[in-house]
Write an enzyme that holds these catalytic residues in place. Structure first.
Site, mmCIF file in Angstrom:
data_model
loop_
_atom_site.group_PDB
_atom_site.id
_atom_site.type_symbol
_atom_site.label_atom_id
_atom_site.label_comp_id
_atom_site.label_asym_id
_atom_site.label_seq_id
_atom_site.Cartn_x
_atom_site.Cartn_y
_atom_site.Cartn_z
ATOM 1 N N ALA A 1 34.216 27.135 -8.795
ATOM 2 C CA ALA A 1 34.585 28.127 -7.793
ATOM 3 C C ALA A 1 33.503 29.206 -7.775
ATOM 4 O O ALA A 1 32.805 29.418 -8.771
ATOM 5 C CB ALA A 1 35.933 28.724 -8.150
ATOM 6 N N GLU B 1 37.348 19.652 -10.865
ATOM 7 C CA GLU B 1 38.709 19.513 -10.324
ATOM 8 C C GLU B 1 38.695 18.866 -8.941
ATOM 9 O O GLU B 1 39.572 18.067 -8.610
ATOM 10 C CB GLU B 1 39.368 20.900 -10.281
ATOM 11 C CG GLU B 1 39.561 21.451 -11.683
ATOM 12 C CD GLU B 1 39.904 22.936 -11.702
ATOM 13 O OE1 GLU B 1 39.090 23.752 -11.227
ATOM 14 O OE2 GLU B 1 40.987 23.275 -12.169
HETATM 15 N N1 CAA Z 1 29.583 30.578 -8.505
HETATM 16 C C1 CAA Z 1 28.650 31.283 -7.843
HETATM 17 N N2 CAA Z 1 27.330 31.052 -7.968
HETATM 18 C C2 CAA Z 1 26.944 30.088 -8.811
HETATM 19 C C3 CAA Z 1 27.861 29.314 -9.529
HETATM 20 C C4 CAA Z 1 29.238 29.584 -9.346
HETATM 21 N N3 CAA Z 1 30.184 28.880 -9.962
HETATM 22 N N4 CAA Z 1 27.190 28.419 -10.291
HETATM 23 C C5 CAA Z 1 25.878 28.615 -10.032
HETATM 24 N N5 CAA Z 1 25.743 29.623 -9.135
HETATM 25 C C6 CAA Z 1 24.498 30.189 -8.599
HETATM 26 C C7 CAA Z 1 23.798 31.058 -9.615
HETATM 27 O O1 CAA Z 1 24.362 32.366 -9.612
HETATM 28 C C8 CAA Z 1 22.378 31.007 -9.104
HETATM 29 O O2 CAA Z 1 22.272 31.890 -8.008
HETATM 30 P P1 CAA Z 1 21.055 32.982 -7.957
HETATM 31 O O3 CAA Z 1 19.812 32.126 -7.901
HETATM 32 O O4 CAA Z 1 21.337 33.728 -6.699
HETATM 33 O O5 CAA Z 1 21.158 33.772 -9.208
HETATM 34 C C9 CAA Z 1 22.263 29.592 -8.559
HETATM 35 O O6 CAA Z 1 23.583 29.141 -8.328
HETATM 36 C C10 CAA Z 1 21.582 28.642 -9.531
HETATM 37 O O7 CAA Z 1 22.300 28.714 -10.761
HETATM 38 P P2 CAA Z 1 21.602 28.970 -12.179
HETATM 39 O O8 CAA Z 1 20.357 29.801 -12.003
HETATM 40 O O9 CAA Z 1 22.620 29.495 -13.120
HETATM 41 O O10 CAA Z 1 21.175 27.469 -12.541
HETATM 42 P P3 CAA Z 1 20.996 26.844 -13.988
HETATM 43 O O11 CAA Z 1 20.397 25.500 -13.756
HETATM 44 O O12 CAA Z 1 20.296 27.789 -14.914
HETATM 45 O O13 CAA Z 1 22.499 26.667 -14.586
HETATM 46 C C11 CAA Z 1 24.835 26.057 -14.468
HETATM 47 C C12 CAA Z 1 23.387 25.798 -13.958
HETATM 48 C C13 CAA Z 1 24.954 25.657 -15.942
HETATM 49 C C14 CAA Z 1 25.750 25.178 -13.623
HETATM 50 C C15 CAA Z 1 25.186 27.557 -14.307
HETATM 51 O O14 CAA Z 1 24.858 27.955 -12.972
HETATM 52 C C16 CAA Z 1 26.633 27.876 -14.545
HETATM 53 O O15 CAA Z 1 27.078 27.954 -15.689
HETATM 54 N N6 CAA Z 1 27.422 28.075 -13.452
HETATM 55 C C17 CAA Z 1 28.805 28.482 -13.554
HETATM 56 C C18 CAA Z 1 29.719 27.341 -13.990
HETATM 57 C C19 CAA Z 1 31.137 27.816 -14.113
HETATM 58 O O16 CAA Z 1 31.486 28.678 -14.887
HETATM 59 N N7 CAA Z 1 32.048 27.210 -13.294
HETATM 60 C C20 CAA Z 1 33.450 27.553 -13.295
HETATM 61 C C21 CAA Z 1 33.751 28.542 -12.176
HETATM 62 S S1 CAA Z 1 35.419 29.153 -12.221
HETATM 63 C C22 CAA Z 1 36.358 27.963 -11.494
HETATM 64 O O17 CAA Z 1 35.859 26.935 -11.078
HETATM 65 C C23 CAA Z 1 37.846 28.268 -11.372
HETATM 66 C C24 CAA Z 1 38.676 27.110 -10.928
HETATM 67 O O18 CAA Z 1 39.096 26.310 -11.728
HETATM 68 C C25 CAA Z 1 39.090 26.978 -9.513
#
Ligand code: CAA
Length: 258
Positions: free
Chosen positions: A65, A112
């Protein structure tokens, strides 16, 4: 309808729905979920579609999300809007088969979303995870329920409590995905599976989906009764007559969805 967060293409009776927010690794915001529920319902109603493939990019199916969108929301905001509730339920009501073709990250809501599909084919670079605990929340689109049913309590607890990622080999070993393929062949393999499904009776495919899904909702006795009644009901269809006649006549069946 024109979508801003999706690309939809229909060919050979397969609708390919591609999540398209590359700037955020296909993070799922409210607009994407609403557009996806709409695209799924449209594909379900379209006679030119017999199977749906949901996919993302080479790097991410979806990284969860959209954290930027959620960060400042209150309980009243998310509960009041039932964030993700209605759209996820709408996708779970689609009657045509849906294959998730997953490459790269399928995290949180991305994992999910893949589990909302009927089965997952993944690339060898896929990474699954439910890292919501790192953000101070629990999964919100079915992760604690569907992952537990898919891989069992031990792995589901491990994934949700530690937030670690599962690679493609572990996902296949655990029963989360049905097949792992080389990343470069992902769409080819997913489309091959989809086309195979389009060649069956759409009516029978719908019944298969309904019956397998029933196993998650009911007791074994009731589930077996449901399956048997559905099996009996299929004998009222022309496709049962055609399928069995074609076998006996050693030819390919010509199903007409009747
Ligand atoms: N939401 C918003 N933006 C996100 C995102 C997310 N879930 N995941 C990645 N992005 C964005 C980053 O902010 C980044 O944007 P900017 O360049 O503007 O900063 C861009 O995508 C690229 O991401 P990274 O620079 O972080 O890329 P990476 O290769 O270094 O890492 C990753 C990749 C491990 C997937 C890392 O982005 C990450 O950990 N993302 C979040 C994963 C997460 O926590 N997901 C759960 C969300 S909560 C949820 O899903 C609730 C539910 O059950 C409904």
């Amino acid at each position: 309808m024109a979508y801003e967060t999706l690309i939809v293409e229909i060919e050979d009776y397969v609708a390919v729905i591609r999540l398209n927010r590359p700037e955020a690794l296909n993070a799922i915001n409210a607009q994407l979920m609403t557009e996806l529920a709409h695209a799924m319902a449209a594909a379900d109603a379209d006679e030119q579609v017999r199977c749906i493939v949901l996919t993302g990019s080479d790097k991410a199916f979806a990284a969860g999300a959209d954290i930027k969108e959620m960060a400042t929301k209150s309980f009243v905001d998310v509960y009041g809007a039932d964030l993700f509730g209605l759209d996820a339920e709408a996708i779970s009501r689609v009657r045509k088969p849906i294959i998730a073709a997953v490459a790269g990250y399928a995290l949180g809501g991305g994992c999910e979303l893949a589990m909302l599909c009927d089965f997952i084919i993944c690339a060898d670079n896929a990474k699954f995870g439910q890292p919501e605990i790192n953000l101070g929340v629990v999964a919100g689109m079915g992760g604690t329920q569907r992952l537990t049913r898919a891989v069992g309590k031990a792995k589901a607890m491990d994934m949700h409590l530690t937030g670690r990622f599962m690679d493609a080999a572990e996902a296949e070993r655990s029963g989360l995905v049905s097949r792992v393929v080389p990343a470069k062949n992902l769409m080819e393999e997913a489309l091959k599976a989809a086309v195979k499904i389009t060649e069956k009776s759409a009516l029978t495919a719908m019944a298969v989906k309904e019956s397998v899904n029933r196993s998650f909702e009911t007791t074994l006795t009731e589930g077996l009764r449901f399956e048997r009644r559905l099996f009996h009901a299929m004998f009222a269809t022309e496709d049962q007559k055609e399928g069995m006649a074609a076998f006996l006549e050693k030819r390919q069946p010509q199903f007409r969805d009747r």
